[in-house]
Design an enzyme around this catalytic site. Structure first.
Site, PDB file in Angstrom:
ATOM      1  N   VAL A  20       0.832  -1.204   0.000  1.00 52.81           N
ATOM      2  CA  VAL A  20       0.000   0.000   0.000  1.00 52.81           C
ATOM      3  C   VAL A  20       0.866   1.253   0.000  1.00 52.81           C
ATOM      4  O   VAL A  20       0.625   2.200  -0.760  1.00 52.81           O
ATOM      5  CB  VAL A  20      -0.956   0.008   1.210  1.00 52.81           C
ATOM      6  N   VAL A  39      -5.953  20.379  -4.617  1.00 55.02           N
ATOM      7  CA  VAL A  39      -5.721  20.873  -3.264  1.00 55.02           C
ATOM      8  C   VAL A  39      -5.626  22.394  -3.222  1.00 55.02           C
ATOM      9  O   VAL A  39      -6.116  23.048  -2.297  1.00 55.02           O
ATOM     10  CB  VAL A  39      -4.434  20.244  -2.687  1.00 55.02           C
ATOM     11  N   LYS A 109      -6.594  -0.309  10.771  1.00 49.19           N
ATOM     12  CA  LYS A 109      -7.844  -0.638  11.481  1.00 49.19           C
ATOM     13  C   LYS A 109      -7.591  -1.197  12.870  1.00 49.19           C
ATOM     14  O   LYS A 109      -8.353  -0.939  13.811  1.00 49.19           O
ATOM     15  CB  LYS A 109      -8.714  -1.610  10.681  1.00 49.19           C
ATOM     16  N   GLU A 133     -10.386   6.543   5.906  1.00 50.09           N
ATOM     17  CA  GLU A 133     -11.259   5.872   4.945  1.00 50.09           C
ATOM     18  C   GLU A 133     -10.716   4.506   4.554  1.00 50.09           C
ATOM     19  O   GLU A 133     -11.482   3.548   4.380  1.00 50.09           O
ATOM     20  CB  GLU A 133     -11.423   6.736   3.692  1.00 50.09           C
ATOM     21  N   GLY A 138     -11.084  -1.146   2.152  1.00 50.86           N
ATOM     22  CA  GLY A 138     -10.217  -0.724   1.057  1.00 50.86           C
ATOM     23  C   GLY A 138     -10.722   0.477   0.293  1.00 50.86           C
ATOM     24  O   GLY A 138     -10.884   1.568   0.838  1.00 50.86           O
ATOM     25  N   ILE A 140     -13.572   1.018  -1.046  1.00 45.73           N
ATOM     26  CA  ILE A 140     -15.001   1.349  -0.938  1.00 45.73           C
ATOM     27  C   ILE A 140     -15.178   2.580  -0.062  1.00 45.73           C
ATOM     28  O   ILE A 140     -14.738   2.600   1.085  1.00 45.73           O
ATOM     29  CB  ILE A 140     -15.790   0.180  -0.331  1.00 45.73           C
ATOM     30  N   GLY A 191      -1.970 -14.458  -3.268  1.00 47.89           N
ATOM     31  CA  GLY A 191      -1.636 -13.224  -2.559  1.00 47.89           C
ATOM     32  C   GLY A 191      -2.776 -12.601  -1.789  1.00 47.89           C
ATOM     33  O   GLY A 191      -2.652 -11.494  -1.250  1.00 47.89           O
ATOM     34  N   LYS A 209     -12.760  -3.842  11.931  1.00 44.49           N
ATOM     35  CA  LYS A 209     -13.549  -3.003  11.031  1.00 44.49           C
ATOM     36  C   LYS A 209     -14.975  -2.823  11.545  1.00 44.49           C
ATOM     37  O   LYS A 209     -15.565  -1.740  11.413  1.00 44.49           O
ATOM     38  CB  LYS A 209     -13.547  -3.614   9.634  1.00 44.49           C
ATOM     39  N   GLY A 306      -5.823  -4.730  -1.372  1.00 45.10           N
ATOM     40  CA  GLY A 306      -4.908  -4.564  -2.486  1.00 45.10           C
ATOM     41  C   GLY A 306      -4.244  -3.194  -2.448  1.00 45.10           C
ATOM     42  O   GLY A 306      -4.786  -2.237  -1.886  1.00 45.10           O
TER      43      GLY A 306
END
Length: 441
Positions: A20, A39, A109, A133, A138, A140, A191, A209, A306
């Site tokens: 990540v 931004v 989390k 978030e 992930g 969503i 994976g 979560k 992922g």
């Protein structure tokens, strides 16, 4: 001044450079022009904290940005992004960053589920953003809708598939009849699962979560210790096949409900009717079903894990936090005003589907039904499958058995558990093959 774009770059520190973290760094570097336009100021990645400088890494992360001095890195940043995972040193580093006036974005989390009050109190006192978030499901977008879009509504229930690994495993068991161990090995090869799949298979990841979602939905502090947890380790290929025969799919669900008595939060495998939207969630995907008084039923679906999907959610939080620093304002503070009672696991209400092997003789079903009635549990449906091998031609009829499948109406978990225990003690009951909850009906 607020409302005026600043040309001064915002310094972004990244803690962690795994799958990540690499994608977050890639996004910050390759998308710099677009991010600056969104931004109102450039975002400058000033460093990436890692444990070992010698580890081989994706060339997308310039080696000159790597450092093992995470403490010094966070002290010089405007925004700190944490994707290293675990409780320590992540907790200490984030608190240091907050104390120094940096906004924080985390995908952790486990840390949030265990240290939610401490982190929020620190961020609120310092007047900085705490965004997360990516910590749930992930890519969503579920945290922001529950936290902000539904802030004026009354959420009654959150029901979700929030762990892609277990959903993949259960899906493979359903489609190809694999046993759990076989499906887990396949998930590891692809994976989706770690070498040690405990966090996924035993429900720890989903429980963290669930705690976060419940805290947001019900304006009440919920920690991972408040979540009743049962993983999928005991689910068999026979369970999955029996579920299909009755029009259900087995899913590991995170469930948070608000009742008149308080808040119930739990994670466990459950039978979901095949016509429910969650039953159609396949592979390593996630989905969260939210029921609110005004909005009604809402479903959020997408990739729950992922590098790129999770990085997408992280970068969304970075842009939001950066805008607040450029234009003024901050993200929402913790909302825990309700402080609703947290109910024990046995106070939840659900339905059970019980598979039994019983003596095949008159009166057995009546005995079983009598025990359920004594415990205040009513039967919704009963199915009897083919007789056991003992009933084959030439066998002693006295040894014949039958397979019963009972589905109950909704009742308290404590009553259902006591009922199953009592049924197991009946002389004609040879075996309780499985007990699974039924949700979403």
């Amino acid at each position: 001044m607020p409302g005026t774009a600043s040309p001064t770059p915002l310094r972004v520190a990244l803690l962690g450079c795994g799958v990540v973290g690499t994608e977050v760094a890639r996004g910050l570097l390759t998308g710099a022009a677009d991010l600056a336009a969104r931004v109102g100021a450039p975002l400058e990645l000033v460093g990436v904290a890692v444990r070992d400088l010698e580890t081989e890494r994706d060339p997308a992360v310039p080696r000159e940005l790597l450092t093992t001095d995470a403490e010094k890195l966070v002290e010089s940043a405007d925004i700190v992004v944490e994707v290293m995972g675990g409780i320590e040193p992540a907790r200490t580093l984030l608190l240091r960053a907050i104390a120094g006036g940096a906004s924080v974005v985390t995908a952790n989390k486990a840390l949030l589920a265990e240290r939610w009050p401490e982190l929020f109190e620190a961020a609120d006192a310092a007047g900085v953003d705490l965004s997360f978030e990516a910590a749930v499901a992930g890519a969503i977008p579920i945290v922001r809708p529950v936290r902000e879009s539904l802030a004026g509504d009354h959420v009654r229930r959150v029901l979700g598939i929030v762990n892609g690994t277990t959903n993949f495993v259960l899906d493979r068991m359903a489609t190809d009849g694999l046993e759990l161990e076989e499906a887990v090995r396949e998930a590891q090869a692809l994976g989706y699962a770690e070498a040690d799949p405990t966090a996924d298979v035993d429900g720890f990841d989903a429980a963290a979560k669930a705690a976060i979602l419940a805290s947001l939905a019900f304006h009440t502090r919920v920690s991972i210790d408040d979540v009743a947890r049962e993983g999928i380790r005991a689910v068999t290929a026979d369970d999955v096949a029996a579920a299909a025969a009755t029009g259900h799919t087995v899913k590991l669900l995170a469930i948070a409900e608000r009742t008149a008595e308080g808040v119930s939060v739990r994670v466990h495998p459950a039978l979901v009717p095949t016509d429910h939207p969650l039953a159609a969630v396949r592979g390593a995907f996630n989905a969260v079903f939210v029921e609110a008084d005004g909005a009604g039923p809402l479903m959020f679906y997408g990739q729950g894990a992922g590098g790129r999907p999770t990085a997408s959610a992280v970068l969304g939080d970075v842009v939001s936090a950066a805008r607040h620093r450029v234009l003024g304002g901050k993200g929402p503070q913790e909302s825990a005003y309700a402080s609703l009672p947290l109910l024990p696991a046995d106070a939840a209400t659900t339905r059970y589907q019980v598979r039994l092997v019983v003596d095949d003789r008159p009166g057995v079903l009546a005995q079983v039904a009598g025990v359920l009635a004594e415990h205040g549990v009513s039967i919704d449906t009963v199915r009897q499958s083919a007789l056991g091998a003992e009933a084959a031609e030439g066998a002693d009829p006295a040894g014949a058995t039958a397979n019963l499948l009972l589905t109950t109406h909704r009742a308290r978990e404590a009553s259902l558990a006591a009922t199953v225990a009592a049924v197991a003690g009946l002389a004609p009951v040879r075996e309780i093959t499985s007990v699974l909850r039924v949700e979403g009906a």
